[in-house]
Scaffold this motif. Structure first.
Motif, short mmCIF file in Angstrom:
data_model
loop_
_atom_site.label_atom_id
_atom_site.label_comp_id
_atom_site.label_asym_id
_atom_site.label_seq_id
_atom_site.Cartn_x
_atom_site.Cartn_y
_atom_site.Cartn_z
N LEU A 101 5.35 -5.60 10.57
CA LEU A 101 5.92 -5.55 9.23
C LEU A 101 5.23 -4.45 8.44
O LEU A 101 4.03 -4.24 8.61
CB LEU A 101 5.70 -6.88 8.51
N THR A 102 5.97 -3.78 7.57
CA THR A 102 5.37 -2.78 6.71
C THR A 102 5.74 -3.07 5.26
O THR A 102 6.81 -3.60 4.97
CB THR A 102 5.81 -1.34 7.06
N SER A 103 4.84 -2.69 4.37
CA SER A 103 5.08 -2.83 2.94
C SER A 103 4.69 -1.51 2.28
O SER A 103 3.70 -0.89 2.66
CB SER A 103 4.24 -3.96 2.35
N MET A 104 5.45 -1.11 1.28
CA MET A 104 5.12 0.10 0.54
C MET A 104 4.48 -0.24 -0.78
O MET A 104 4.15 0.62 -1.56
CB MET A 104 6.36 0.96 0.35
N ALA A 125 -4.90 -8.41 2.51
CA ALA A 125 -4.37 -8.98 1.28
C ALA A 125 -2.86 -9.23 1.39
O ALA A 125 -2.37 -10.27 0.94
CB ALA A 125 -4.66 -8.06 0.10
N LEU A 126 -2.14 -8.29 1.97
CA LEU A 126 -0.69 -8.48 2.15
C LEU A 126 -0.40 -9.69 3.02
O LEU A 126 0.49 -10.49 2.74
CB LEU A 126 -0.06 -7.22 2.75
N TYR A 127 -1.18 -9.84 4.10
CA TYR A 127 -0.97 -10.98 4.99
C TYR A 127 -1.31 -12.30 4.28
O TYR A 127 -0.52 -13.24 4.27
CB TYR A 127 -1.79 -10.84 6.28
N ASP A 128 -2.49 -12.35 3.68
CA ASP A 128 -2.96 -13.60 3.05
C ASP A 128 -2.11 -14.01 1.85
O ASP A 128 -1.84 -15.20 1.65
CB ASP A 128 -4.42 -13.46 2.61
N TYR A 138 1.82 -8.45 12.72
CA TYR A 138 0.98 -7.39 12.20
C TYR A 138 1.58 -6.87 10.90
O TYR A 138 2.79 -6.72 10.79
CB TYR A 138 0.88 -6.23 13.21
N VAL A 139 0.71 -6.59 9.93
CA VAL A 139 1.15 -6.11 8.63
C VAL A 139 0.46 -4.78 8.36
O VAL A 139 -0.73 -4.62 8.61
CB VAL A 139 0.78 -7.11 7.51
N GLU A 140 1.24 -3.83 7.85
CA GLU A 140 0.71 -2.50 7.56
C GLU A 140 1.21 -2.05 6.19
O GLU A 140 2.36 -2.32 5.82
CB GLU A 140 1.19 -1.54 8.65
N HIS A 141 0.36 -1.38 5.46
CA HIS A 141 0.76 -0.77 4.20
C HIS A 141 1.00 0.71 4.43
O HIS A 141 0.18 1.38 5.06
CB HIS A 141 -0.32 -0.96 3.12
N ILE A 142 2.12 1.21 3.96
CA ILE A 142 2.45 2.63 4.10
C ILE A 142 2.65 3.21 2.71
O ILE A 142 3.43 2.69 1.92
CB ILE A 142 3.73 2.83 4.95
N GLU A 143 1.91 4.27 2.43
CA GLU A 143 2.09 4.98 1.16
C GLU A 143 3.42 5.71 1.19
O GLU A 143 3.75 6.38 2.16
CB GLU A 143 0.97 6.00 0.95
N SER A 144 4.18 5.58 0.14
CA SER A 144 5.45 6.28 0.05
C SER A 144 5.50 7.00 -1.29
O SER A 144 5.32 6.38 -2.34
CB SER A 144 6.61 5.29 0.14
N PRO A 145 5.74 8.30 -1.26
CA PRO A 145 5.78 9.03 -2.53
C PRO A 145 7.01 8.64 -3.35
O PRO A 145 8.05 8.27 -2.79
CB PRO A 145 5.87 10.49 -2.08
N ALA A 146 6.88 8.71 -4.66
CA ALA A 146 8.01 8.46 -5.54
C ALA A 146 9.00 9.61 -5.42
O ALA A 146 8.61 10.76 -5.23
CB ALA A 146 7.53 8.33 -6.98
#
Length: 166
Positions: free
Chosen positions: A51-54, A66-69, A128-136
């Motif tokens: 899973l990914t979150s921006m 933190a995203l997982y918990d 699995y959780v991952e944070h991905i930076e995404s530009p505006a």
């Protein structure tokens, strides 16, 4: 009629079924005009799910933890409680590139193992959780399809039709 959402699992006569797709994607009520398609292909059990979150929780040091918990774990616990109530083995069906809202946060389904269009999320699935930076976005260009524009009245293309989406 009954209400269903994409990814939902239900049990009937001891068999589990998953809603692998629906229109609209966020779900709705079954009605007399609802077309129901039942396939013979089984949904494979997922070994792993990425899973990914921006978006990051504010003041976050360890993004993935933190995203997982804060979001994923509570979501999975609710699914497990529902699964236990229906006496099933599958938490949810997930589809490649699906966006799943967990505790108000959007997560993209980026990878399934085995690699398939959709799979059964079970208690044994490693998540699995991952944070991905995404530009505006700096700028976007929106164009209408000619045959979809109203022709019977005068309108402001942006204010009347496009602005509500932004």
């Amino acid at each position: 009629g009954a209400s269903l959402t994409m990814g939902e699992v239900f049990t009937t006569h001891g068999w589990e079924f998953g809603v692998v797709t629906c229109s609209p994607r966020f779900g709705g009520a079954l009605g007399p005009q609802t077309e129901v398609a039942i396939g013979t292909q089984t949904v494979p059990t997922l070994q792993r799910l990425q899973l990914t979150s921006m978006e990051l929780p504010p003041g976050c040091e360890e993004a993935e933890r933190a995203l997982y918990d804060d979001f994923v774990r509570p979501f999975l616990l609710r699914l497990r409680a529902a699964m236990n109530l229906r006496g099933g083995k599958v938490l949810r069906v997930v589809a490649q590139d699906e966006v799943v809202i967990m505790n108000g946060r959007k997560f993209g389904v980026r990878a399934l193992d085995p690699s398939t269009r959709f799979g059964a999320l079970c208690e044994s699935t490693e998540v699995y959780v991952e944070h991905i930076e995404s530009p505006a976005l700096a700028r976007i260009h929106v164009l209408p399809y000619q045959d979809t524009l109203p022709g019977a009245y005068v309108f402001d293309l942006f204010a009347d039709l496009v602005k509500p989406f932004f």
